[in-house]
Write an enzyme that holds these catalytic residues in place. Structure first.
Site, short mmCIF file in Angstrom:
data_model
loop_
_atom_site.label_atom_id
_atom_site.label_comp_id
_atom_site.label_asym_id
_atom_site.label_seq_id
_atom_site.Cartn_x
_atom_site.Cartn_y
_atom_site.Cartn_z
N ARG A 275 9.86 10.44 -33.13
CA ARG A 275 10.36 11.82 -33.09
C ARG A 275 10.40 12.46 -34.47
NH1 ARG A 275 13.91 14.37 -29.46
NH2 ARG A 275 13.95 12.42 -28.28
N ALA B 221 11.10 17.95 -24.41
CA ALA B 221 10.59 18.68 -25.57
C ALA B 221 9.42 19.58 -25.17
CB ALA B 221 10.15 17.70 -26.66
N ARG C 241 18.90 2.85 -27.72
CA ARG C 241 17.55 3.10 -28.23
C ARG C 241 17.46 2.64 -29.69
NH1 ARG C 241 17.02 9.00 -26.29
NH2 ARG C 241 14.93 8.67 -27.06
#
Length: 424
Positions: free
Chosen positions: A112, A324, A192
Site C-alpha cells: 500500500r 480503493a 495483517r
C-alpha cells in the site's frame, strides 16, 4: 497537451488513493485543484492492497504512454496463480489462474505505502498539484455560490466545491448528513503484517514460498481465512488473517497485534500457517477491526458543493478487493461531471456524480460480504465435486467497467434532472 481550463476551483481533503485520484482527475479535466492532508509527512506504511482492472484502466491514462502504471507494475506481485488450501490438511483444492494482464488495464497487488508513494509523487512532482501536508481541517462550510474549509489555525479556504476524501472518520460526512454517523463493528477483524523473507527463507518449512518468485496462497476455514503472499521475487512476505471479533470500536479500531493470539486462532490448522506467523516481527503486526456503516442516504451536502468519496461515503470489506478502486472511480466520475456541467452547474454536477455512482457502489460493496461468506461457510463436499466453486469471484461487470467512459456517456441524462431540464 494541457487540458482546457474550466475555471472551477476544487479543494480535496485527504491524500489517500481516493483523494489523490480525485485531484489528478480534476487536473486532467481542467479544474484548478489542491489537496489538504492532516498528516505532516508521507510515510510508506501498510501492507498489501489490491486494485482491479477497473483501477488499472484509470492508472494507465496517467503520465506519458502509461508511465505511471509501469512504475506500479514493477512493484506489484507477479504470481502465476492463487493456491487455495483446505484449512486443516493444507491440501491445495484449487489453483485459480491469475487474472489476464491487459497492458491498458492491469490488476495490481502490492505494498500500500509503496504504490501510494508513486501516485503521491506523480500528483505533486509531475502534475504540480499543490499538496498541503500537516493541515488539519476543523470545519467544512458551504454557501449558495461557494464552499470551503476552515483549518485548525483558523485559515479559511474558499473553492467552488470540496471533495471529502477524509476516510472512515470523515468530518465532511457530518455536514453532508446533518448528524454524527458512528461506525459499527462488522463482527470481524483482521490481523495483517508485511516483513522481509529473512527468517522465512532460512526455515525448511517455509523457504519454498521465497525461492520460486512471487506466490499467493490462501487457507480457508470456518469463520476464518488466511491469505499469504510473497512479492518482489519472493523477498517480501505479507499475510492477512480474517476472523470473527466483537471488539467495541467506539474509540479506535487499529491496535498492535499479538502473535500469540494469532497462533491461538490457528490451532488445529495446517502447520504451515503457524510456521509463517511465527516468522512475523511483533512490531509489524496490526490488529484491525473491520467497521461498516449503514448506507448513507446521500453523499452530497444540502447546497450541492461538498461531495464524499471513498471510505468517507462507502467503506468496503477487504474481501471485496475493491475499496480503493471504487474510491478512484468516484474521483474520475466527479471530475468528468464538473467539466461537462461548467462553473455555473457545479451543484447539479455534484448531484449527478452521486446518481452515476450510488447503485454501482452498493452492488460492489455487497461482494465483500458474499465472498467472505463463500469462504467462511464453505461446503467441502461441494468443493470436492466442483473445486472452482471456492475460487475468488472475479466478475466482469466490476472489472471491465470504464468509469470515465460511463460518466461521459451517461452524464447528460442525469444532469437534466438536477439542472431543471437544461442540458450540459
Amino acid at each position: 497537451m494541457a487540458p482546457q481550463k474550466t475555471g472551477i476551483k476544487v479543494v480535496v481533503v485527504g491524500a489517500g488513493f481516493g483523494g489523490l485520484t480525485a485531484a489528478i482527475e480534476c487536473h486532467r479535466q481542467g479544474h484548478d485543484v489542491e489537496i489538504y492532508e492532516s498528516f505532516p509527512e508521507l510515510k510508506v506504511l501498510g501492507d498489501i492492497i489490491s486494485f482491479g482492472s477497473n483501477a488499472g484502466r484509470i492508472f494507465y491514462r496517467w503520465g506519458e504512454d502509461g508511465s505511471v502504471v509501469k512504475r506500479l507494475r514493477a512493484l506489484s506481485i507477479q504470481n502465476k496463480g492463487f493456491n487455495i488450501h483446505k484449512w486443516d490438511t493444507g491440501e491445495v483444492v484449487f489453483t485459480q489462474p491469475s487474472a489476464e494482464i491487459k497492458p491498458t488495464a492491469p490488476p495490481l497487488h502490492g505494498h500500500r505505502g509503496e504504490l501510494h508513494q508513486i501516485i503521491f509523487e506523480f500528483a505533486r512532482d509531475e502534475l504540480k498539484i499543490p499538496i498541503h501536508l500537516g493541515h488539519r481541517v476543523n470545519q467544512y462550510w458551504e454557501e449558495d455560490g461557494e464552499a470551503g474549509i476552515i483549518l485548525q489555525d483558523g485559515t479559511k479556504v474558499v473553492a467552488d466545491m470540496v471533495v471529502g476524501a477524509d476516510g472512515v472518520r470523515s468530518k465532511a460526512r457530518e455536514l453532508v448528513l446533518g448528524y454524527v454517523d458512528k461506525p459499527k463493528s462488522s463482527g470481524y477483524a483482521v490481523w495483517r503484517a508485511w516483513f522481509s523473507n529473512k527468517d522465512m527463507i532460512a526455515d525448511p518449512r517455509t523457504k519454498e514460498f521465497c525461492e520460486n518468485g512471487d506466490t499467493f496462497n490462501g487457507w480457508i476455514g470456518q469463520d476464518v481465512h488466511f491469505l499469504f503472499s510473497t512479492i518482489k521475487d519472493g523477498s517480501d512476505c505479507c499475510w492477512v488473517l480474517t476472523h470473527k471479533d466483537s471488539h467495541d470500536i467506539d474509540e479506535s479500531w487499529s491496535f498492535p497485534g499479538k502473535v500469540e493470539e494469532v497462533l491461538e486462532v490457528l490451532k488445529g490448522w495446517d502447520p504451515t500457517c503457524s510456521a509463517i506467523v511465527e516468522k512475523t516481527p511483533p512490531e509489524v503486526l496490526v490488529d484491525w477491526k473491520l467497521v461498516y456503516r449503514d448506507p448513507l442516504p446521500t453523499w452530497v451536502s444540502p447546497k450541492g458543493r461538498i461531495a464524499l468519496v471513498g471510505d468517507a461515503a462507502h467503506p468496503f470489506l477487504p474481501t471485496s478487493a475493491q475499496g480503493a478502486t471504487q474510491s478512484m472511480e468516484d474521483g474520475v466520475t466527479l471530475a468528468v461531471c464538473l467539466r461537462k456541467a461548467g462553473k455555473e452547474g457545479v451543484p447539479a454536477a455534484v448531484r449527478s456524480y452521486q446518481d452515476l455512482r450510488y447503485e454501482r457502489v452498493g452492488k460492489v460493496q455487497k461482494t465483500g460480504e458474499s465472498t467472505r461468506d463463500l469462504w467462511h461457510k464453505t461446503d467441502w463436499a461441494k468443493v470436492k465435486e466442483d473445486p472452482k466453486s471456492i475460487a475468488f469471484p472475479r466478475e466482469a461487470w466490476i472489472h471491465d467497467f470504464d468509469a470515465e467512459k460511463h460518466a461521459e456517456d451517461n452524464f447528460a441524462e442525469t444532469f437534466k434532472v438536477h439542472s431543471g431540464g437544461a442540458s450540459a
